[in-house]
Scaffold this motif. Structure first.
Motif, PDB file in Angstrom:
ATOM      1  N   THR A 172     -32.900 -18.953 -12.435  1.00 44.68           N
ATOM      2  CA  THR A 172     -32.543 -17.584 -12.062  1.00 44.68           C
ATOM      3  C   THR A 172     -33.101 -17.173 -10.705  1.00 44.68           C
ATOM      4  N   GLY A 173     -34.045 -17.945 -10.181  1.00 41.04           N
ATOM      5  CA  GLY A 173     -34.617 -17.616  -8.883  1.00 41.04           C
ATOM      6  C   GLY A 173     -35.474 -18.758  -8.375  1.00 41.04           C
ATOM      7  N   ILE A 174     -35.637 -18.804  -7.059  1.00 38.66           N
ATOM      8  CA  ILE A 174     -36.495 -19.825  -6.434  1.00 38.66           C
ATOM      9  C   ILE A 174     -37.275 -19.142  -5.325  1.00 38.66           C
ATOM     10  N   ALA A 175     -38.585 -19.235  -5.406  1.00 40.38           N
ATOM     11  CA  ALA A 175     -39.448 -18.594  -4.413  1.00 40.38           C
ATOM     12  C   ALA A 175     -40.467 -19.595  -3.910  1.00 40.38           C
ATOM     13  N   VAL A 176     -41.048 -19.311  -2.755  1.00 39.84           N
ATOM     14  CA  VAL A 176     -42.092 -20.153  -2.179  1.00 39.84           C
ATOM     15  C   VAL A 176     -43.391 -19.364  -2.143  1.00 39.84           C
ATOM     16  N   ARG A 177     -44.427 -19.913  -2.776  1.00 39.55           N
ATOM     17  CA  ARG A 177     -45.740 -19.283  -2.796  1.00 39.55           C
ATOM     18  C   ARG A 177     -46.804 -20.356  -2.601  1.00 39.55           C
ATOM     19  N   ASP A 178     -47.714 -20.105  -1.678  1.00 43.86           N
ATOM     20  CA  ASP A 178     -48.808 -21.045  -1.426  1.00 43.86           C
ATOM     21  C   ASP A 178     -48.291 -22.458  -1.164  1.00 43.86           C
ATOM     22  N   ASN A 179     -47.212 -22.517  -0.340  1.00 46.44           N
ATOM     23  CA  ASN A 179     -46.614 -23.809   0.048  1.00 46.44           C
ATOM     24  C   ASN A 179     -46.024 -24.579  -1.129  1.00 46.44           C
ATOM     25  N   ARG A 180     -45.822 -23.898  -2.236  1.00 50.94           N
ATOM     26  CA  ARG A 180     -45.153 -24.529  -3.377  1.00 50.94           C
ATOM     27  C   ARG A 180     -43.948 -23.714  -3.786  1.00 50.94           C
ATOM     28  N   GLN A 181     -42.960 -24.387  -4.336  1.00 53.86           N
ATOM     29  CA  GLN A 181     -41.757 -23.712  -4.805  1.00 53.86           C
ATOM     30  C   GLN A 181     -41.941 -23.294  -6.259  1.00 53.86           C
ATOM     31  N   ILE A 182     -41.587 -22.045  -6.529  1.00 52.44           N
ATOM     32  CA  ILE A 182     -41.647 -21.543  -7.901  1.00 52.44           C
ATOM     33  C   ILE A 182     -40.212 -21.430  -8.399  1.00 52.44           C
ATOM     34  N   ILE A 183     -39.879 -22.235  -9.385  1.00 55.83           N
ATOM     35  CA  ILE A 183     -38.539 -22.228  -9.955  1.00 55.83           C
ATOM     36  C   ILE A 183     -38.565 -21.302 -11.172  1.00 55.83           C
ATOM     37  N   GLU A 184     -37.868 -20.172 -11.058  1.00 56.67           N
ATOM     38  CA  GLU A 184     -37.833 -19.187 -12.141  1.00 56.67           C
ATOM     39  C   GLU A 184     -36.656 -19.514 -13.059  1.00 56.67           C
ATOM     40  N   THR A 185     -36.933 -19.601 -14.354  1.00 62.24           N
ATOM     41  CA  THR A 185     -35.884 -19.951 -15.314  1.00 62.24           C
ATOM     42  C   THR A 185     -35.960 -19.050 -16.539  1.00 62.24           C
ATOM     43  N   THR A 186     -34.922 -19.092 -17.346  1.00 65.27           N
ATOM     44  CA  THR A 186     -34.896 -18.331 -18.591  1.00 65.27           C
ATOM     45  C   THR A 186     -35.891 -18.871 -19.613  1.00 65.27           C
ATOM     46  N   ALA A 187     -36.477 -20.028 -19.333  1.00 65.60           N
ATOM     47  CA  ALA A 187     -37.479 -20.610 -20.236  1.00 65.60           C
ATOM     48  C   ALA A 187     -38.869 -20.596 -19.600  1.00 65.60           C
ATOM     49  N   GLY A 188     -39.041 -19.765 -18.569  1.00 64.60           N
ATOM     50  CA  GLY A 188     -40.336 -19.686 -17.902  1.00 64.60           C
ATOM     51  C   GLY A 188     -40.303 -20.290 -16.512  1.00 64.60           C
ATOM     52  N   ASP A 189     -41.343 -20.037 -15.754  1.00 66.97           N
ATOM     53  CA  ASP A 189     -41.425 -20.517 -14.377  1.00 66.97           C
ATOM     54  C   ASP A 189     -42.084 -21.892 -14.319  1.00 66.97           C
ATOM     55  N   ILE A 190     -41.728 -22.631 -13.284  1.00 69.94           N
ATOM     56  CA  ILE A 190     -42.323 -23.954 -13.089  1.00 69.94           C
ATOM     57  C   ILE A 190     -42.525 -24.187 -11.604  1.00 69.94           C
ATOM     58  N   ARG A 191     -43.645 -24.781 -11.244  1.00 72.81           N
ATOM     59  CA  ARG A 191     -43.948 -25.091  -9.845  1.00 72.81           C
ATOM     60  C   ARG A 191     -43.372 -26.453  -9.468  1.00 72.81           C
ATOM     61  N   ALA A 192     -42.989 -26.582  -8.210  1.00 69.27           N
ATOM     62  CA  ALA A 192     -42.420 -27.849  -7.746  1.00 69.27           C
ATOM     63  C   ALA A 192     -42.860 -28.127  -6.322  1.00 69.27           C
ATOM     64  N   ASP A 193     -43.236 -29.376  -6.074  1.00 76.87           N
ATOM     65  CA  ASP A 193     -43.427 -29.836  -4.701  1.00 76.87           C
ATOM     66  C   ASP A 193     -42.087 -30.205  -4.081  1.00 76.87           C
ATOM     67  N   VAL A 194     -41.228 -30.800  -4.891  1.00 77.17           N
ATOM     68  CA  VAL A 194     -39.903 -31.227  -4.423  1.00 77.17           C
ATOM     69  C   VAL A 194     -38.854 -30.765  -5.426  1.00 77.17           C
ATOM     70  N   LEU A 195     -37.800 -30.146  -4.921  1.00 78.22           N
ATOM     71  CA  LEU A 195     -36.694 -29.680  -5.748  1.00 78.22           C
ATOM     72  C   LEU A 195     -35.449 -30.498  -5.436  1.00 78.22           C
ATOM     73  N   VAL A 196     -34.779 -31.013  -6.475  1.00 81.21           N
ATOM     74  CA  VAL A 196     -33.509 -31.722  -6.313  1.00 81.21           C
ATOM     75  C   VAL A 196     -32.465 -30.973  -7.135  1.00 81.21           C
ATOM     76  N   ASN A 197     -31.499 -30.409  -6.448  1.00 81.24           N
ATOM     77  CA  ASN A 197     -30.459 -29.583  -7.064  1.00 81.24           C
ATOM     78  C   ASN A 197     -29.238 -30.442  -7.383  1.00 81.24           C
ATOM     79  N   CYS A 198     -29.044 -30.707  -8.662  1.00 77.14           N
ATOM     80  CA  CYS A 198     -27.877 -31.457  -9.145  1.00 77.14           C
ATOM     81  C   CYS A 198     -27.135 -30.599 -10.162  1.00 77.14           C
ATOM     82  N   ALA A 199     -26.912 -29.335  -9.816  1.00 76.28           N
ATOM     83  CA  ALA A 199     -26.393 -28.359 -10.769  1.00 76.28           C
ATOM     84  C   ALA A 199     -24.880 -28.369 -10.890  1.00 76.28           C
ATOM     85  N   GLY A 200     -24.205 -29.314 -10.243  1.00 73.87           N
ATOM     86  CA  GLY A 200     -22.771 -29.495 -10.456  1.00 73.87           C
ATOM     87  C   GLY A 200     -21.947 -28.276 -10.117  1.00 73.87           C
ATOM     88  N   LEU A 201     -21.334 -27.677 -11.117  1.00 76.68           N
ATOM     89  CA  LEU A 201     -20.460 -26.527 -10.928  1.00 76.68           C
ATOM     90  C   LEU A 201     -21.179 -25.315 -10.344  1.00 76.68           C
TER      91      LEU A 201
END
Length: 399
Positions: A172-201
């Protein structure tokens, strides 16, 4: 420990996750999937064909990765007990007017290093006794596979290596905080160093959430399928395709014997009224509003209005669908067809109205966005994953 997040549990996303666990075994890998199962959309609704790479421009990503992928996918299936068969296919010219295009395909296939051979009508009927043509191209390295089982296996292998696949996790959202990406989802947030978007449609939407403006917009095209009734399956031994129109990435309605012995007929290609619009009744106002204001779609429509109307008529008429198939196999009739599940192709269209005809992969700092990966992405998935993981931005390649 580096943290990788892959969005999408289709065949490309799972292949990427599996590859990361191989090349970076100390990394933490999480796959986010909004549905409750793998392969819920494009992967789970395709024709199950391992493409050889006949149609693609020599030197393109599609040509390179499809040719390598047809081999690695067969090896993967054989190594993991997944149903598959290298059965070959025929691309048939049904009139003299189609012969120049068939011969151009032959030249392109040779340029791509494929085992192909032009056949006379008599030779073609040796492969497919019920086919009608003036000439045909035999592609020996084409095959069929259970891509759903491939996804299940990739997910299991990735999880065994320490990855996690989270279902019901819509981004639902992607933000950058403290040089890390915060991936916001309906199941909670998760931090990522590297994001690979394979979301198809939805890959272009995920890219925008990450602050990347895609160079093309994903437009959904529904591909509708029929099956031959069981007593008529003997009309088709393997795969029978028409000569495609080079203006379009769609291959035309064709006949495909699946790994379970059923014979699928299709798909056509009609504009869907939702990104997950598997029928005319599936309508999403947001999706319609999204592409209705896109200039690229209107430019495409003006350029190819007649083609689009033909596809709509075929969608609404089983008789017309059967007539298209009868050009390949004259004995096929309307009564032989039973409608089955449709699929939706995520087709990227550029602002000038052109169809993006190659895989489109956009890299930014610590992000990769797969923005156009329709067929032959399933065939090429293991090679797409190698390509992506070996070029991850902001992260060293594996030695």
């Amino acid at each position: 420990m580096a943290k990788f997040v892959v969005v999408g549990a289709g065949i490309v996303g799972l292949a990427v996750a599996h590859r990361i666990t191989q090349d970076h075994p100390d990394a933490q890998v999480t796959v986010l999937e909004k549905e409750e199962r793998v392969a819920a959309h494009q992967t789970g609704h395709n024709s199950g064909v391992i493409h050889a790479g006949v149609y693609y421009k020599p030197g393109s990503l599609k040509a390179t990765l499809c040719r390598a992928g047809s081999r690695s996918m067969v090896e993967f299936c054989a190594g993991h007990g997944i149903r598959h068969e290298v059965c070959g296919k025929l691309i048939v010219a049904t009139s003299a007017e189609e012969l120049p295009r068939l011969r151009a395909l032959h030249e392109r296939a040779l340029a791509n290093g494929l085992p192909v051979r032009l056949l006379t009508k008599e030779e073609a009927t040796g492969y497919e006794p019920h086919v009608d043509c003036v000439q045909a191209l035999h592609v020996a390295s084409t095959g069929i596979a259970d891509f759903g089982a491939v996804c299940q296996t990739l997910a299991a292998l990735a999880e065994k290596a320490g990855a996690e696949v989270r279902f019901g996790a819509k981004v639902t959202g992607i933000a950058v905080r403290d040089n890390r990406q915060i991936i916001e989802t309906t199941a909670g947030d998760i931090r990522a160093d590297v994001l690979v978007n394979c979301a198809g449609l939805h890959a272009d939407r995920v890219a925008r959430l990450a602050g990347v403006e895609p160079p093309a917009r994903i437009i959904p095209f529904r591909g509708e399928y029929y099956e031959l009734r069981p007593e008529r399956r003997d009309l088709v031994r393997g795969l029978i395709y028409p000569v495609p129109d080079p203006q379009f990435p769609f291959l035309g309605v064709h006949l495909t014997r699946m790994v379970d012995g059923t014979v699928h007929a299709g798909p056509n290609a009609v504009l869907a009224l939702a990104r997950e619009g598997y029928s005319w009744g599936r309508v999403n106002p947001r999706d319609i509003a999204d592409f209705a204001v896109y200039s690229g779609l209107w430019r495409l429509a003006r350029r190819h209005l007649r083609y689009g109307l033909t596809e709509v008529r075929r969608s609404l008429s089983t008789r017309r669908f059967a007539q298209s198939l009868a050009r390949l196999v004259p004995e096929v009739t309307e009564g032989d067809l039973v409608r089955t599940e449709a699929g939706v192709r995520a087709q990227a269209i550029a602002p000038d109205g052109s169809l993006v005809d190659d895989f489109l992969i956009v890299a930014r700092e610590r992000q990769v966005h797969v923005l156009n990966a329709p067929s032959p992405a399933a065939t090429s998935s293991l090679e797409i994953a190698k390509h992506i993981v070996s070029h991850l931005p902001g992260f060293p390649a594996a030695r």
